[in-house]
Design a protein around this motif. Structure first.
Motif, PDB file in Angstrom:
ATOM      1  N   UNK A 157       0.835  -1.210   0.000  1.00  0.00           N
ATOM      2  CA  UNK A 157       0.000   0.000   0.000  1.00  0.00           C
ATOM      3  C   UNK A 157       0.866   1.255   0.000  1.00  0.00           C
ATOM      4  N   UNK A 158       1.956   1.232   0.785  1.00  0.00           N
ATOM      5  CA  UNK A 158       2.861   2.385   0.792  1.00  0.00           C
ATOM      6  C   UNK A 158       3.485   2.598  -0.583  1.00  0.00           C
ATOM      7  N   UNK A 159       3.810   1.476  -1.251  1.00  0.00           N
ATOM      8  CA  UNK A 159       4.389   1.607  -2.585  1.00  0.00           C
ATOM      9  C   UNK A 159       3.395   2.253  -3.553  1.00  0.00           C
ATOM     10  N   UNK A 160       2.123   1.892  -3.439  1.00  0.00           N
ATOM     11  CA  UNK A 160       1.111   2.494  -4.315  1.00  0.00           C
ATOM     12  C   UNK A 160       0.881   3.968  -3.983  1.00  0.00           C
ATOM     13  N   UNK A 161       1.046   4.339  -2.707  1.00  0.00           N
ATOM     14  CA  UNK A 161       0.975   5.758  -2.344  1.00  0.00           C
ATOM     15  C   UNK A 161       2.112   6.524  -3.013  1.00  0.00           C
ATOM     16  N   UNK A 162       3.316   5.951  -3.021  1.00  0.00           N
ATOM     17  CA  UNK A 162       4.442   6.593  -3.682  1.00  0.00           C
ATOM     18  C   UNK A 162       4.194   6.750  -5.176  1.00  0.00           C
ATOM     19  N   UNK A 163       3.601   5.744  -5.793  1.00  0.00           N
ATOM     20  CA  UNK A 163       3.297   5.809  -7.224  1.00  0.00           C
ATOM     21  C   UNK A 163       2.262   6.898  -7.482  1.00  0.00           C
ATOM     22  N   UNK A 164       1.234   6.978  -6.618  1.00  0.00           N
ATOM     23  CA  UNK A 164       0.219   8.025  -6.761  1.00  0.00           C
ATOM     24  C   UNK A 164       0.844   9.408  -6.640  1.00  0.00           C
ATOM     25  N   UNK A 165       1.774   9.579  -5.693  1.00  0.00           N
ATOM     26  CA  UNK A 165       2.438  10.863  -5.501  1.00  0.00           C
ATOM     27  C   UNK A 165       3.210  11.270  -6.752  1.00  0.00           C
ATOM     28  N   UNK A 166       3.896  10.304  -7.368  1.00  0.00           N
ATOM     29  CA  UNK A 166       4.685  10.607  -8.556  1.00  0.00           C
ATOM     30  C   UNK A 166       3.816  10.972  -9.749  1.00  0.00           C
ATOM     31  N   UNK A 167       2.607  10.415  -9.816  1.00  0.00           N
ATOM     32  CA  UNK A 167       1.750  10.635 -10.987  1.00  0.00           C
ATOM     33  C   UNK A 167       0.828  11.842 -10.846  1.00  0.00           C
ATOM     34  N   UNK A 168       0.745  12.425  -9.662  1.00  0.00           N
ATOM     35  CA  UNK A 168      -0.253  13.474  -9.403  1.00  0.00           C
ATOM     36  C   UNK A 168      -0.129  14.661 -10.351  1.00  0.00           C
ATOM     37  N   UNK A 169       1.076  15.102 -10.617  1.00  0.00           N
ATOM     38  CA  UNK A 169       1.286  16.307 -11.437  1.00  0.00           C
ATOM     39  C   UNK A 169       1.476  15.985 -12.915  1.00  0.00           C
ATOM     40  N   UNK A 170       1.224  14.737 -13.303  1.00  0.00           N
ATOM     41  CA  UNK A 170       1.312  14.322 -14.704  1.00  0.00           C
ATOM     42  C   UNK A 170       2.664  14.741 -15.301  1.00  0.00           C
ATOM     43  N   UNK A 171       3.760  14.150 -14.811  1.00  0.00           N
ATOM     44  CA  UNK A 171       5.098  14.587 -15.225  1.00  0.00           C
ATOM     45  C   UNK A 171       5.405  14.233 -16.673  1.00  0.00           C
ATOM     46  N   UNK A 172       6.366  14.961 -17.244  1.00  0.00           N
ATOM     47  CA  UNK A 172       6.837  14.661 -18.598  1.00  0.00           C
ATOM     48  C   UNK A 172       7.772  13.458 -18.593  1.00  0.00           C
ATOM     49  N   UNK A 173       8.556  13.316 -17.525  1.00  0.00           N
ATOM     50  CA  UNK A 173       9.469  12.177 -17.378  1.00  0.00           C
ATOM     51  C   UNK A 173       9.187  11.518 -16.037  1.00  0.00           C
ATOM     52  N   UNK A 174       9.031  10.203 -16.063  1.00  0.00           N
ATOM     53  CA  UNK A 174       8.782   9.434 -14.844  1.00  0.00           C
ATOM     54  C   UNK A 174       9.929   8.452 -14.660  1.00  0.00           C
ATOM     55  N   UNK A 175      10.646   8.584 -13.527  1.00  0.00           N
ATOM     56  CA  UNK A 175      11.738   7.679 -13.195  1.00  0.00           C
ATOM     57  C   UNK A 175      11.207   6.660 -12.195  1.00  0.00           C
ATOM     58  N   UNK A 176      11.259   5.401 -12.556  1.00  0.00           N
ATOM     59  CA  UNK A 176      10.688   4.342 -11.715  1.00  0.00           C
ATOM     60  C   UNK A 176      11.810   3.438 -11.213  1.00  0.00           C
ATOM     61  N   UNK A 177      12.103   3.507  -9.926  1.00  0.00           N
ATOM     62  CA  UNK A 177      13.156   2.690  -9.323  1.00  0.00           C
ATOM     63  C   UNK A 177      12.513   1.480  -8.656  1.00  0.00           C
ATOM     64  N   UNK A 178      12.491   0.371  -9.359  1.00  0.00           N
ATOM     65  CA  UNK A 178      11.847  -0.858  -8.875  1.00  0.00           C
ATOM     66  C   UNK A 178      10.426  -0.568  -8.390  1.00  0.00           C
ATOM     67  N   UNK A 179       9.540  -0.042  -9.230  1.00  0.00           N
ATOM     68  CA  UNK A 179       8.241   0.437  -8.743  1.00  0.00           C
ATOM     69  C   UNK A 179       7.272  -0.652  -8.314  1.00  0.00           C
ATOM     70  N   UNK A 180       7.468  -1.881  -8.778  1.00  0.00           N
ATOM     71  CA  UNK A 180       6.484  -2.926  -8.485  1.00  0.00           C
ATOM     72  C   UNK A 180       7.060  -4.062  -7.648  1.00  0.00           C
ATOM     73  N   UNK A 181       8.218  -3.833  -7.011  1.00  0.00           N
ATOM     74  CA  UNK A 181       8.891  -4.903  -6.275  1.00  0.00           C
ATOM     75  C   UNK A 181       8.044  -5.434  -5.123  1.00  0.00           C
ATOM     76  N   UNK A 182       7.373  -4.548  -4.377  1.00  0.00           N
ATOM     77  CA  UNK A 182       6.639  -4.960  -3.175  1.00  0.00           C
ATOM     78  C   UNK A 182       5.186  -5.335  -3.464  1.00  0.00           C
ATOM     79  N   UNK A 183       4.812  -5.410  -4.747  1.00  0.00           N
ATOM     80  CA  UNK A 183       3.407  -5.621  -5.095  1.00  0.00           C
ATOM     81  C   UNK A 183       3.168  -7.045  -5.588  1.00  0.00           C
ATOM     82  N   UNK A 184       1.962  -7.565  -5.314  1.00  0.00           N
ATOM     83  CA  UNK A 184       1.619  -8.860  -5.884  1.00  0.00           C
ATOM     84  C   UNK A 184       1.349  -8.692  -7.384  1.00  0.00           C
ATOM     85  N   UNK A 185       1.260  -9.809  -8.082  1.00  0.00           N
ATOM     86  CA  UNK A 185       1.232  -9.747  -9.551  1.00  0.00           C
ATOM     87  C   UNK A 185      -0.013  -9.041 -10.080  1.00  0.00           C
ATOM     88  N   UNK A 186      -1.146  -9.142  -9.366  1.00  0.00           N
ATOM     89  CA  UNK A 186      -2.365  -8.484  -9.829  1.00  0.00           C
ATOM     90  C   UNK A 186      -2.229  -6.967  -9.758  1.00  0.00           C
TER      91      UNK A 186
END
Length: 319
Positions: A157-186
């Motif tokens: 859940x914390x990882x998804x909060x971080x992803x939401x924070x990064x996407x809020x301002x609709x950036x031109x460049x998104x840097x993803x450092x292992x964004x899905x490591x802590x998430x289940x496959x679904x």
């Protein structure tokens, strides 16, 4: 959109300089996803942090080279200019959500800060957008979560909060450092779909740092392979999987678990470990672990040369 030229990052360790990133160059075009691939300790995260100059002052990091964003060298930008870019034009999803979220502030306040800094939206709209983005990343209790603290959430859940924070301002460049490591496959599939939607809607460029070759195959158009602080191979995703040229990339491919693996048989592993910064000799940095290495490999560093159109490798004996 983003171009890194001959980037070198040095830290002072025990009175001497060590360079975990040494002469790295690559580009990320508009509406393109580029994968940054390699084992832990290869310099991928340090490269990503360098783009936004996010090293703490105590680290005394020395950066040289160029990091050009929309034609502007970020290494020459002052702090005020960087603050206007971070989170708005270039956003980053960090690898460790628990250390990236402030434990003293509620989730809603931390997400809303992005919109308060970079937009003129009233507080009511900020609250609504925050809840909507938490819902988009798969958090079902978004109205309640904005009033909770990070420690009350699970790692996923914390990882998804971080992803939401990064996407809020609709950036031109998104840097993803292992964004899905802590998430289940679904949830991982939902997040990757969300990133693709963002790319389709506003032509966002994505730099995807990952160990997951499946994510690379699904998300990326090009791949940059790093080893011991250097780029050792760069190619399209198809060429990388069909015709890896560098022995290190070939070893990574052999180390993938396969559905054809014999039950009970040991998995293929790369012998040895990535050499730490400051302990590297004059030759190829992979020579000590490479089955092809000879005297030439230990004495001289190979250049990053073309092995096919759009495909480069740093090896004396590629292919």
């Amino acid at each position: 959109m983003l171009e890194v030229n001959n980037l070198k990052v040095e830290f002072i360790s025990h009175g001497r300089r060590v360079a975990p990133v040494d002469g790295v160059s690559f580009r990320v075009d508009v509406n393109e996803t580029v994968g940054l691939l390699g084992e832990s300790g290869c310099g991928k995260s340090v490269t990503a942090l360098s783009i936004l100059r996010l090293f703490p002052m105590a680290s005394k990091a020395l950066l040289s080279g160029e990091i050009n964003f929309n034609g502007r060298n970020l290494l020459q930008a002052n702090d005020a200019a960087l603050r206007s870019i971070r989170g708005k034009d270039i956003a980053m999803i960090f690898q460790e959500p628990m250390t990236s979220l402030n434990p003293l502030h509620r989730i809603g306040k931390q997400l809303g800060e992005m919109l308060r800094i970079h937009t003129d939206l009233p507080q009511q709209d900020i609250h609504a957008k925050t809840i909507a983005m938490l819902q988009r990343v798969g958090l079902s209790r978004a109205e309640q979560l904005v009033d909770e603290f990070p420690h009350s959430l699970s790692g996923g859940m914390r990882q998804r909060v971080m992803i939401a924070m990064a996407l809020l301002c609709r950036p031109e460049v998104l840097i993803c450092d292992e964004p899905t490591t802590a998430l289940d496959v679904t949830i991982q599939a939902q997040i990757l779909d969300l990133m693709r939607d963002l790319q389709r809607e506003q032509k966002t460029s994505i730099l995807m740092i990952t160990h997951d070759l499946g994510v690379v195959a699904e998300m990326c158009q090009r791949v940059v392979v790093m080893y011991a602080g250097q780029v050792v191979e760069e190619s399209s995703v198809r060429n990388l999987f069909d015709r890896p040229a560098h022995p290190y990339t070939q070893a990574l491919m052999r180390a993938r678990p396969s559905l054809e693996s014999v039950p009970g048989a040991p998995l293929t592993a790369i012998p040895g470990a990535v050499p730490p910064p400051g302990s590297i000799g004059a030759g190829c940095r992979f020579a000590a672990r490479c089955p092809k290495a000879d005297a030439r490999c230990t004495q001289a560093m190979p250049a990053l040369d073309a092995v096919a159109p759009g495909h480069t490798a740093r090896c004396w004996y590629p292919g």
